[in-house]
Structure formats: C-alpha cells, structure tokens
Design an enzyme around this catalytic site. Structure first.
Site, PDB file in Angstrom:
ATOM      1  CG  ASN A 163      -6.222   4.572  -2.232  1.00 23.80           C
ATOM      2  OD1 ASN A 163      -7.291   5.120  -1.939  1.00 23.80           O
ATOM      3  ND2 ASN A 163      -6.129   3.270  -2.391  1.00 23.80           N
ATOM      4  N   GLY A 187       2.853   8.270  -8.198  1.00 24.86           N
ATOM      5  CA  GLY A 187       3.603   8.781  -7.056  1.00 24.86           C
ATOM      6  C   GLY A 187       2.695   9.238  -5.926  1.00 24.86           C
ATOM      7  CG  ASP A 209       0.551  -2.324   3.484  1.00 25.83           C
ATOM      8  OD1 ASP A 209      -0.250  -1.452   3.849  1.00 25.83           O
ATOM      9  OD2 ASP A 209       0.197  -3.477   3.159  1.00 25.83           O
ATOM     10  CB  THR A 215      -0.472   6.964  -2.332  1.00 29.69           C
ATOM     11  OG1 THR A 215      -1.663   6.237  -2.043  1.00 29.69           O
ATOM     12  CG2 THR A 215       0.342   7.138  -1.063  1.00 29.69           C
ATOM     13  CE  LYS A 217      -5.215  -2.337   3.391  1.00 27.62           C
ATOM     14  NZ  LYS A 217      -4.443  -2.421   2.157  1.00 27.62           N
ATOM     15  N   GLY A 218      -1.188  -4.031   8.860  1.00 27.30           N
ATOM     16  CA  GLY A 218      -0.367  -3.720  10.032  1.00 27.30           C
ATOM     17  C   GLY A 218       0.958  -4.465   9.989  1.00 27.30           C
ATOM     18  CB  SER A 254      -4.108 -11.160   7.196  1.00 27.01           C
ATOM     19  OG  SER A 254      -5.012 -10.327   7.881  1.00 27.01           O
ATOM     20  CD  GLU A 276      -6.330  -4.826   6.386  1.00 24.63           C
ATOM     21  OE1 GLU A 276      -6.625  -5.022   5.201  1.00 24.63           O
ATOM     22  OE2 GLU A 276      -5.323  -5.352   6.938  1.00 24.63           O
TER      23      GLU A 276
HETATM   24  P1  ATP Z   1      -2.050  -1.023  -2.294  1.00 26.84           P
HETATM   25  O1  ATP Z   1      -3.394  -1.047  -1.618  1.00 26.84           O
HETATM   26  O2  ATP Z   1      -2.050  -1.665  -3.643  1.00 26.84           O
HETATM   27  O3  ATP Z   1      -0.936  -1.483  -1.431  1.00 26.84           O
HETATM   28  P2  ATP Z   1      -2.509   1.807  -2.298  1.00 26.84           P
HETATM   29  O4  ATP Z   1      -3.744   1.898  -3.120  1.00 26.84           O
HETATM   30  O5  ATP Z   1      -2.631   2.012  -0.825  1.00 26.84           O
HETATM   31  O6  ATP Z   1      -1.695   0.485  -2.594  1.00 26.84           O
HETATM   32  P3  ATP Z   1      -1.037   3.283  -4.253  1.00 26.84           P
HETATM   33  O7  ATP Z   1      -1.361   4.732  -4.385  1.00 26.84           O
HETATM   34  O8  ATP Z   1      -1.556   2.355  -5.293  1.00 26.84           O
HETATM   35  O9  ATP Z   1      -1.461   2.869  -2.775  1.00 26.84           O
HETATM   36  O10 ATP Z   1       0.533   3.067  -4.214  1.00 26.84           O
HETATM   37  C1  ATP Z   1       1.328   3.501  -3.124  1.00 26.84           C
HETATM   38  C2  ATP Z   1       2.690   3.894  -3.634  1.00 26.84           C
HETATM   39  O11 ATP Z   1       3.317   2.755  -4.227  1.00 26.84           O
HETATM   40  C3  ATP Z   1       2.675   4.958  -4.722  1.00 26.84           C
HETATM   41  O12 ATP Z   1       2.617   6.248  -4.139  1.00 26.84           O
HETATM   42  C4  ATP Z   1       3.984   4.666  -5.431  1.00 26.84           C
HETATM   43  O13 ATP Z   1       5.065   5.206  -4.713  1.00 26.84           O
HETATM   44  C5  ATP Z   1       4.087   3.141  -5.354  1.00 26.84           C
HETATM   45  N1  ATP Z   1       3.558   2.460  -6.528  1.00 26.84           N
HETATM   46  C6  ATP Z   1       2.342   1.889  -6.680  1.00 26.84           C
HETATM   47  N2  ATP Z   1       2.213   1.345  -7.892  1.00 26.84           N
HETATM   48  C7  ATP Z   1       3.375   1.565  -8.546  1.00 26.84           C
HETATM   49  C8  ATP Z   1       3.872   1.238  -9.850  1.00 26.84           C
HETATM   50  N3  ATP Z   1       3.125   0.577 -10.762  1.00 26.84           N
HETATM   51  N4  ATP Z   1       5.130   1.644 -10.169  1.00 26.84           N
HETATM   52  C9  ATP Z   1       5.902   2.306  -9.276  1.00 26.84           C
HETATM   53  N5  ATP Z   1       5.480   2.633  -8.040  1.00 26.84           N
HETATM   54  C10 ATP Z   1       4.245   2.268  -7.670  1.00 26.84           C
HETATM   55  O1  RIB Z   2      -2.088  -3.786   1.740  1.00 20.69           O
HETATM   56  C1  RIB Z   2      -1.995  -5.100   1.333  1.00 20.69           C
HETATM   57  C2  RIB Z   2      -2.683  -6.006   2.314  1.00 20.69           C
HETATM   58  O2  RIB Z   2      -4.055  -5.721   2.321  1.00 20.69           O
HETATM   59  C3  RIB Z   2      -2.565  -7.463   1.976  1.00 20.69           C
HETATM   60  O3  RIB Z   2      -1.411  -8.049   2.512  1.00 20.69           O
HETATM   61  C4  RIB Z   2      -3.838  -8.057   2.535  1.00 20.69           C
HETATM   62  O4  RIB Z   2      -3.635  -8.694   3.765  1.00 20.69           O
HETATM   63  C5  RIB Z   2      -4.792  -6.874   2.652  1.00 20.69           C
HETATM   64  O5  RIB Z   2      -5.303  -6.726   3.897  1.00 20.69           O
END
Ligand code: ATP
Ligand code: RIB
Length: 300
Positions: free
Chosen positions: A182, A214, A241, A209, A39-40, A10, A138
């Site tokens: 998550n 962490g 990602d 996650t 995401k991919g 995207s 996605e």
């Molecule tokens: P997103 O959709 O925002 O890409 P997500 O919801 O799939 O993320 P999260 O659990 O928020 O996944 O984050 C993935 C990983 O990124 C966490 O396990 C951690 O390692 C890292 N991470 C995310 N936020 C932080 C932060 N504020 N500081 C340090 N590491 C972070």
């Molecule tokens: O994981 C992040 C991604 O989610 C963004 O780059 C956006 O394209 C959304 O699909």
C-alpha cells in the site's frame, strides 16, 4: 492452477468502539468478537474461494486456537498438510480496534515466527509444485528471503505483499515477480523516490494499492490507476488480502494486469462489506452475480 501461500495464521480479537482511549484512560466499547485472520491464512482462503487449488505453509501452536485455525482452512478448501504444529510457541494473534471505519492492529506473531529458513526442505516439493507462491511480512524476513531465492532458482513466480511494512533489499525486489505494497509500505521500501519513479522502474510488477481509490501500476508505456468500486464499507480488515489473492488468481488465469486489478478491486469491494478479515471474502460464484462482473473474466 496451484498457489502456495507461505505466511501467517492468526486469531483476530476485534473490538469495535466509538471512543479511543488515551494512554492511561479506560473507555467503554461497543462489541467484541473473534475472527479468523493472519495475512497468510486470509490470502489462502480468498484464493481458494475464487476457485484456485491452494496450499498453506506456516506454523500454529498446539493450542485450541491452532486447531480452530486449521479447521477453518480445511473448511475453506485449503490444503494444510505443510502447516507445522509447534509446541514451544502459542498460535499467532492480532488485536484489532475498529474505530471510525478504519482499523488499528497489534500483531503477536508467536508461532508465525517459528517458520524458519531451515524448514524449507520440508515443503520444497510443495513450492516446486506451485504456479505461484504468495508471501507477506508476518513471518521472519530471513524465511521470506530464502523462499524468494528458492523460487527464483527454480523459476517459480512469487508475489510479495509487503505488509506490515519493513524494508526490502534491492536484490529481492529484482527476484520477485509481483510486489503489492500500500502507499505507506511503498514509502518504506522506496524511501527516496517518488511514486511515479518507482512505478516506471517496475512496470507490470509493482502494484500500489490506494484503499478506496483502487490501485496503480505502470504498464510499460504509461501509469494507470484502476479505480476501486464505490461501496459502503462495514470492515476494511482483510481488504488488502482479498485484493492480493484475487489479483494473483486473475493473473494466473491469464488476465492482463489492468483486468486482474479490476477483478481484484471488485473482490476487495465485496470483502469490505462483511465483518472480519474473511467474513466478506467472495466466492467466484458471488463475484459472477455482481453487475460489475465482466464476461471477459472467463477463467474457469
Ligand atoms: P488492509 O491492511 O486494510 O487489508 P491495505 O492497506 O493492504 O488493506 P488498501 O490499499 O487499503 O490495502 O486496500 C486494498 C484494496 O481494497 C484497494 O486497492 C481496493 O481495491 C479495496 N478497498 C479498500 N478499501 C476500500 C473501500 N473503502 N471501498 C472499496 N474498495 C476498497
Ligand atoms: O490483513 C488483515 C490481517 O492483518 C488481520 O486478519 C490480522 O490478522 C492482521 O495480521
């Protein structure tokens, strides 16, 4: 080691704002930018920067956005020979609002919804040539299911990052090698069970996650939280990602789960310090420069 990512590509349209409008209200934001996302594509770029041979499977439109998306993947060392250019849908986009150190996102899948189960035969040899196939949510669910079935039948490992959230049938849960929701996504997939119950049920397979906390998994004997690295985030888009790609890379190179998750936490912590989903994603060289990088992560 070869990873194939079947998933979305995207363009991200990113607005940074200090005020969020109510319904019917207009406000002034701080800035606007476009960035590469999906995401991919993000997971493909992250794994490639970490030194893995990566191929992308999916679809973009015949528009200029599609051309730019493909060029960016190629510049990042990703093989795009299995990406289709469709004429009946535009390239996918994501509309992101960055507010108060977090994001909210509306995804328009467009061409990403054109990756159909019937397309598998076109990229079957790519799947068969992979050590691991990575999926997200996605592209259509039916396509993910067909790929999981195919990989299961042929003994190919799979990692499903079930984002954005949608339910997952138990049969597919059993066939997947790694599942990385998550907390929100986990609650949708396992609605009536506690976090500890599901982690114990899927040891070394289910990794939840926890953002800045962490990640957590069960090693077969006990539950373990692998803490994130403490950093000042600039933009957390793409943290998940980067984490997924780094975890997959580390596991493929033989690290055990707890070490793979530490490696993934470090990669994701670096990524949140850059703007845009792919802006902060580290190369393996950048990882090695970090004081937290462990010598035992010598997989290259
Ligand atoms: P997103 O959709 O925002 O890409 P997500 O919801 O799939 O993320 P999260 O659990 O928020 O996944 O984050 C993935 C990983 O990124 C966490 O396990 C951690 O390692 C890292 N991470 C995310 N936020 C932080 C932060 N504020 N500081 C340090 N590491 C972070
Ligand atoms: O994981 C992040 C991604 O989610 C963004 O780059 C956006 O394209 C959304 O699909």
């Amino acid at each position: 080691m070869k990873i194939t990512v079947v998933g979305s590509m995207s363009t991200d349209f990113v607005v940074t704002t200090n005020i969020k409008p109510d319904q019917g209200e207009t406000v002034f934001g701080e800035k606007f930018a476009t960035a590469f996302g999906g995401k991919g594509a993000n997971q493909a770029v992250a794994a490639s920067r970490l030194g893995v041979e990566v191929a992308m499977v999916g679809a973009v439109g015949s528009d200029d956005f599609g051309t730019a998306i493909l060029n960016n993947l190629v510049e990042n060392g990703v093989d795009v020979s299995c990406v289709e250019r469709v004429t009946h849908a535009e390239s996918g986009s994501a509309h992101i609002v960055l507010y108060d150190h977090d994001n909210s996102i509306i995804v328009i899948p467009a061409a990403n919804n054109e990756v159909m189960p019937s397309n598998i035969e076109r990229f079957a040899s790519q799947l068969l040539n992979s050590d691991l196939v990575i999926l997200q949510n996605e592209i259509p669910q039916a396509t993910n299911e067909a790929i999981i079935d195919f990989c299961w039948e042929h003994g190919i490992k799979t990692l499903l990052n079930p984002a954005p959230a949608r339910p997952l049938a138990k049969d597919y849960l059993e066939k997947i090698t790694y599942l990385t929701p998550n907390e929100h996504e986990s609650a949708i997939i396992f609605p009536d069970q506690s976090r500890s119950q599901v982690l114990a049920k899927y040891p070394n397979k289910l990794v939840i996650t926890l953002g800045a906390m962490g990640a957590i998994y069960h090693d077969g004997k006990k539950e373990e939280i692998v803490p994130a690295f403490e950093v000042q985030p600039v933009d957390t888009t793409g943290a998940g990602d980067t984490f997924n790609a780094a975890m997959a890379t580390a596991l493929l190179y033989g690290l055990k789960m707890s070490e793979a998750l530490r490696f993934a936490n470090l990669a994701a912590a670096i990524s949140v310090q850059g703007f845009g989903a792919q802006g902060g994603m580290p190369t393996l060289e950048k990882m090695k420069e970090q004081p937290q990088y462990e010598k035992k992560w010598h997989f290259k």
